[in-house]
Design an enzyme around this catalytic site. Structure first.
Site, PDB file in Angstrom:
ATOM      1  N   HIS A  18      -3.139 -11.437   6.230  1.00  0.00           N
ATOM      2  CA  HIS A  18      -2.257 -10.420   6.802  1.00  0.00           C
ATOM      3  C   HIS A  18      -2.981  -9.110   7.091  1.00  0.00           C
ATOM      4  O   HIS A  18      -2.423  -8.229   7.721  1.00  0.00           O
ATOM      5  CB  HIS A  18      -1.089 -10.170   5.847  1.00  0.00           C
ATOM      6  CG  HIS A  18      -1.544  -9.652   4.518  1.00  0.00           C
ATOM      7  ND1 HIS A  18      -2.212 -10.443   3.605  1.00  0.00           N
ATOM      8  CD2 HIS A  18      -1.473  -8.425   3.962  1.00  0.00           C
ATOM      9  CE1 HIS A  18      -2.513  -9.711   2.545  1.00  0.00           C
ATOM     10  NE2 HIS A  18      -2.076  -8.486   2.725  1.00  0.00           N
ATOM     11  N   ASP A  48      -3.214  -8.403  -6.221  1.00  0.00           N
ATOM     12  CA  ASP A  48      -3.731  -7.504  -5.196  1.00  0.00           C
ATOM     13  C   ASP A  48      -4.924  -6.711  -5.736  1.00  0.00           C
ATOM     14  O   ASP A  48      -4.901  -6.229  -6.870  1.00  0.00           O
ATOM     15  CB  ASP A  48      -2.607  -6.529  -4.804  1.00  0.00           C
ATOM     16  CG  ASP A  48      -2.935  -5.682  -3.593  1.00  0.00           C
ATOM     17  OD1 ASP A  48      -3.184  -6.260  -2.528  1.00  0.00           O
ATOM     18  OD2 ASP A  48      -2.942  -4.442  -3.717  1.00  0.00           O
ATOM     19  N   ARG A  55      -0.245 -13.691  -6.574  1.00  0.00           N
ATOM     20  CA  ARG A  55      -1.433 -13.310  -5.815  1.00  0.00           C
ATOM     21  C   ARG A  55      -1.706 -11.873  -6.280  1.00  0.00           C
ATOM     22  O   ARG A  55      -0.880 -10.990  -6.094  1.00  0.00           O
ATOM     23  CB  ARG A  55      -1.142 -13.372  -4.318  1.00  0.00           C
ATOM     24  CG  ARG A  55      -2.318 -12.968  -3.409  1.00  0.00           C
ATOM     25  CD  ARG A  55      -2.237 -11.523  -3.041  1.00  0.00           C
ATOM     26  NE  ARG A  55      -3.204 -11.149  -2.003  1.00  0.00           N
ATOM     27  CZ  ARG A  55      -3.403  -9.887  -1.623  1.00  0.00           C
ATOM     28  NH1 ARG A  55      -2.713  -8.905  -2.179  1.00  0.00           N
ATOM     29  NH2 ARG A  55      -4.278  -9.609  -0.704  1.00  0.00           N
ATOM     30  N   ASP A  79       3.238   0.931   3.286  1.00  0.00           N
ATOM     31  CA  ASP A  79       2.130  -0.023   3.384  1.00  0.00           C
ATOM     32  C   ASP A  79       2.710  -1.433   3.272  1.00  0.00           C
ATOM     33  O   ASP A  79       2.251  -2.253   2.487  1.00  0.00           O
ATOM     34  CB  ASP A  79       1.090   0.245   2.295  1.00  0.00           C
ATOM     35  CG  ASP A  79      -0.120  -0.676   2.405  1.00  0.00           C
ATOM     36  OD1 ASP A  79      -0.297  -1.314   3.477  1.00  0.00           O
ATOM     37  OD2 ASP A  79      -0.886  -0.776   1.428  1.00  0.00           O
ATOM     38  N   ASP A 119      -3.257   5.331  -8.244  1.00  0.00           N
ATOM     39  CA  ASP A 119      -3.700   4.224  -9.111  1.00  0.00           C
ATOM     40  C   ASP A 119      -3.083   4.339 -10.498  1.00  0.00           C
ATOM     41  O   ASP A 119      -3.114   5.413 -11.113  1.00  0.00           O
ATOM     42  CB  ASP A 119      -5.224   4.251  -9.270  1.00  0.00           C
ATOM     43  CG  ASP A 119      -5.930   3.557  -8.121  1.00  0.00           C
ATOM     44  OD1 ASP A 119      -5.472   3.707  -6.975  1.00  0.00           O
ATOM     45  OD2 ASP A 119      -6.940   2.878  -8.371  1.00  0.00           O
ATOM     46  N   GLU A 124      -7.310 -11.388  -5.083  1.00  0.00           N
ATOM     47  CA  GLU A 124      -7.955 -10.816  -3.901  1.00  0.00           C
ATOM     48  C   GLU A 124      -9.204 -10.067  -4.365  1.00  0.00           C
ATOM     49  O   GLU A 124      -9.115  -8.987  -4.941  1.00  0.00           O
ATOM     50  CB  GLU A 124      -7.011  -9.841  -3.195  1.00  0.00           C
ATOM     51  CG  GLU A 124      -7.624  -9.297  -1.911  1.00  0.00           C
ATOM     52  CD  GLU A 124      -7.027  -7.957  -1.468  1.00  0.00           C
ATOM     53  OE1 GLU A 124      -7.208  -7.628  -0.282  1.00  0.00           O
ATOM     54  OE2 GLU A 124      -6.421  -7.245  -2.282  1.00  0.00           O
ATOM     55  N   TYR A 134     -10.460  -3.278  -7.849  1.00  0.00           N
ATOM     56  CA  TYR A 134     -10.025  -1.888  -8.046  1.00  0.00           C
ATOM     57  C   TYR A 134      -9.144  -1.793  -9.285  1.00  0.00           C
ATOM     58  O   TYR A 134      -9.226  -0.841 -10.060  1.00  0.00           O
ATOM     59  CB  TYR A 134      -9.287  -1.377  -6.807  1.00  0.00           C
ATOM     60  CG  TYR A 134     -10.165  -1.491  -5.584  1.00  0.00           C
ATOM     61  CD1 TYR A 134     -11.205  -0.596  -5.390  1.00  0.00           C
ATOM     62  CD2 TYR A 134      -9.989  -2.523  -4.670  1.00  0.00           C
ATOM     63  CE1 TYR A 134     -12.049  -0.720  -4.297  1.00  0.00           C
ATOM     64  CE2 TYR A 134     -10.827  -2.654  -3.580  1.00  0.00           C
ATOM     65  CZ  TYR A 134     -11.861  -1.748  -3.397  1.00  0.00           C
ATOM     66  OH  TYR A 134     -12.694  -1.883  -2.325  1.00  0.00           O
ATOM     67  N   GLN A 180      -0.445   6.057  -2.644  1.00  0.00           N
ATOM     68  CA  GLN A 180      -0.528   4.935  -3.591  1.00  0.00           C
ATOM     69  C   GLN A 180      -1.406   5.323  -4.792  1.00  0.00           C
ATOM     70  O   GLN A 180      -2.556   4.880  -4.919  1.00  0.00           O
ATOM     71  CB  GLN A 180      -1.117   3.706  -2.892  1.00  0.00           C
ATOM     72  CG  GLN A 180      -0.188   3.113  -1.844  1.00  0.00           C
ATOM     73  CD  GLN A 180      -0.872   2.074  -0.970  1.00  0.00           C
ATOM     74  OE1 GLN A 180      -2.050   2.213  -0.630  1.00  0.00           O
ATOM     75  NE2 GLN A 180      -0.142   1.050  -0.589  1.00  0.00           N
TER      76      GLN A 180
END
Ligand code: NOJ
Ligand code: CA
Length: 551
Positions: free
Chosen positions: A314, A205, A203, A65, A175, A248, A209, A173
């Site tokens: 992006h 991500d 930043r 990713d 958590d 984000e 979540y 991925q």
């Protein structure tokens, strides 16, 4: 505003520039961008005038990713260089007055991370509780998945123990369990590590979540996940008083405000996703209304926190906060082919492609970006009007190599084109047509225009620090606002329509006040204009025109 305060709150007047080291500059001809390459391009960033670089993940990673699947938080991906190369890049950036922040991706790790390997190995592994495991998926599963093209559940059964682990993103991925104090300590250690090497913050991500405890059992849950955010923020402030967290958080304004914290003690900056989406709807309609409504309803972030504004990032250009009909309007205007869309909610194009290369329209959008209250964030290549390559699958269509020079490798690499993980765009966005070398020094180029905008934004701290008032305009295609700092005003007028316009505004300035356009673009207001006896100001603009008027 005291100049010293402007410097202390540097993020309020910064221009942020996001890049992926892997696609910026290759220094050794293997077709992969690297830190040495980036170091050689810091001059470009300095002359563009950006003040903060945001590095997408550069940590060791299986790269499924684009590095958002981290396998070791304490190392540089060997394909990109060494820690030594990283430090040299930091040193060079600092020498040019450029701060650096980096992605902090701690909602999840890669499934290749040794923590996960250990965690999955047995029910009694000391790292078992570093991730979120369940005997069976919770009753309410499956909830909305983020990548519907590849996943249909947030839970994945693992062979080793038969239990299920939570993964908000791809199944590779898992958590992390942020309710676990050991995980929290480790996240702080990671932040501290990179701050010691000079980062000015992160930043962050996938913040909602990261803080979500919906899948954590009640017994394990902290009373308030935001207390964790506050703790992280204050940890960072103890290590470095001027470091920032840029989050984000793609949720509607009402929910978004919680992430700044009550007194501004959580995120310093949060991307304005609702405003961005309203902007595209307004652009599609050539009607400023949707953007005007969004900005008027946009809450003021508390204390010294700010919105981060952007035209493109992006990922997919997400339109998930629009209604289905609104999204269809934007699709019809800017990405009618199914191949231009992704996940049923976004576009995989860059701005010039969406506008058929219309230079007036492109420039108006960036003039708008740099005049809005908030901190502007650019995605690499926007400064030269790079296009997308739709042959590159999914979201990566906009992550092609930076175009420095004409020629097959675009100055990005000397490797053969077939070595490149992502091919450059074809005509009319190939490196032969769009490159830094071609535009540098050309007074009419987009690069020159963007450089001018960035320096004008710095010269006019009104937008970063002043009070903003949205002006009423009788022309639907026109958005007008006034930013006032220490009694001095700048009036920004943006015309979203394809044709000349004359608009009369009530700027709240003394009759007779002479105003001139700060933007030396040719598309704005050529001669000074004056506030009339009755307090009105009449502004004439060409198609997609804009101006920043100051006395
Ligand atoms: C958000 C990032 O912007 C995106 O590129 C990534 O795939 C997900 N988070 C998962 O980390
Ligand atoms: Ca390389």
């Amino acid at each position: 505003m005291r100049p010293a305060d402007v410097a202390d709150m540097w993020w309020r007047n910064a221009t942020v520039y996001c890049l992926d080291v892997e696609t910026y500059q290759d220094s050794n001809g293997d077709g992969i961008g690297d830190f040495r390459g980036l170091t050689s391009r810091i001059e470009h960033l300095a002359s563009l005038g950006i003040t903060c670089l945001w590095l997408m993940p550069f940590y060791a990673s299986p790269n499924r990713d684009d590095g958002y699947d981290v396998a070791d938080y304490y190392s540089v991906d060997p394909r990109l260089g060494t820690l030594g190369d990283f430090v040299e890049m930091m040193r060079t950036a600092r020498h040019h007055g450029i701060r650096v922040i980096a992605d902090l991706v701690v909602n999840h790790t890669s499934d290749q991370h040794p923590w996960f390997q250990e965690s999955r190995s047995s029910l009694t592994s000391p790292k078992r509780d570093w991730y979120v495991w369940r005997e069976s998926p919770p009753q309410d599963a499956p909830r909305a998945v983020i990548f519907p093209d590849q996943e249909d559940s947030l839970w994945r059964q693992d062979e080793a123990t038969g239990q299920y682990y939570l993964h908000h993103f791809y199944r590779h991925q898992p958590d992390l369990n942020i309710s676990n104090p050991e995980v929290r300590d480790e996240i702080a250690r990671v932040m501290g590590f990179w701050m010691e090497l000079g980062l000015s913050g992160f930043r962050v991500d996938a913040v909602p979540y990261l803080l979500s405890t919906a899948d954590t059992l009640a017994a394990e849950r902290e009373t308030d996940p935001h207390s964790y955010m506050r703790a992280l923020r204050s940890f960072m402030a103890r290590r470095s008083g001027d470091a920032i967290m840029l989050g984000e958080v793609n949720v509607p304004y009402d929910d978004l405000m919680r992430f700044f914290g009550d007194g501004g003690d959580e995120l310093d900056l949060s991307f304005d996703f609702p405003g961005m989406q309203a902007m595209y709807l307004a652009l599609a309609r050539q009607d400023a209304g949707p953007l005007d409504d969004a900005l008027r309803s946009r809450p003021l972030p508390p204390r010294d926190t700010r919105w981060a504004t952007f035209v493109r990032n992006h990922d997919e250009l997400t339109l998930d906060q629009l209604t289905d009909d609104q999204r269809d309007e934007v699709f019809a205007a800017f990405g009618p082919e199914p191949d231009m869309q992704v996940f049923g909610r976004g576009l995989r194009r860059r701005l010039p492609g969406m506008f058929d290369g219309d230079q007036d329209r492109i420039r108006m959008v960036y003039s708008l970006l740099f005049s809005l209250p908030g901190t502007p964030v650019l995605f690499y290549g926007e400064e030269i009007g790079m296009g997308e390559n739709l042959d590159v699958p999914g979201r990566s269509s906009v992550r092609t190599p930076m175009q420095w020079e004409p020629g097959a490798g675009g100055g990005f690499t000397t490797a053969d084109a077939d070595k490149l993980r992502r091919q450059m765009p074809a005509h009319p966005y190939s490196p032969d047509e769009i490159s830094v070398a071609d535009q540098r020094g050309d007074p009419d180029s987009l690069l020159t225009y963007m450089t001018m905008l960035i320096s004008k934004r710095r010269d006019n701290p009104h937008f970063g620090f002043g009070d903003v008032e949205w002006l009423t305009s009788a022309q639907p295609s026109v958005l007008a606002h006034k930013a006032v700092l220490d009694g001095d005003s700048v009036i920004a007028v943006h015309h979203l329509g394809d044709g000349p316009v004359e608009v009369t505004l009530m700027p709240g300035l003394e009759p007779g006040t002479q105003l001139r356009d700060e933007l030396v673009s040719g598309a704005g207001v050529a001669e000074p204009i004056e506030v009339a006896e009755d307090g009105t100001l009449t502004v004439s603009l060409g198609r997609y025109g804009s101006c920043w008027l100051r006395s």
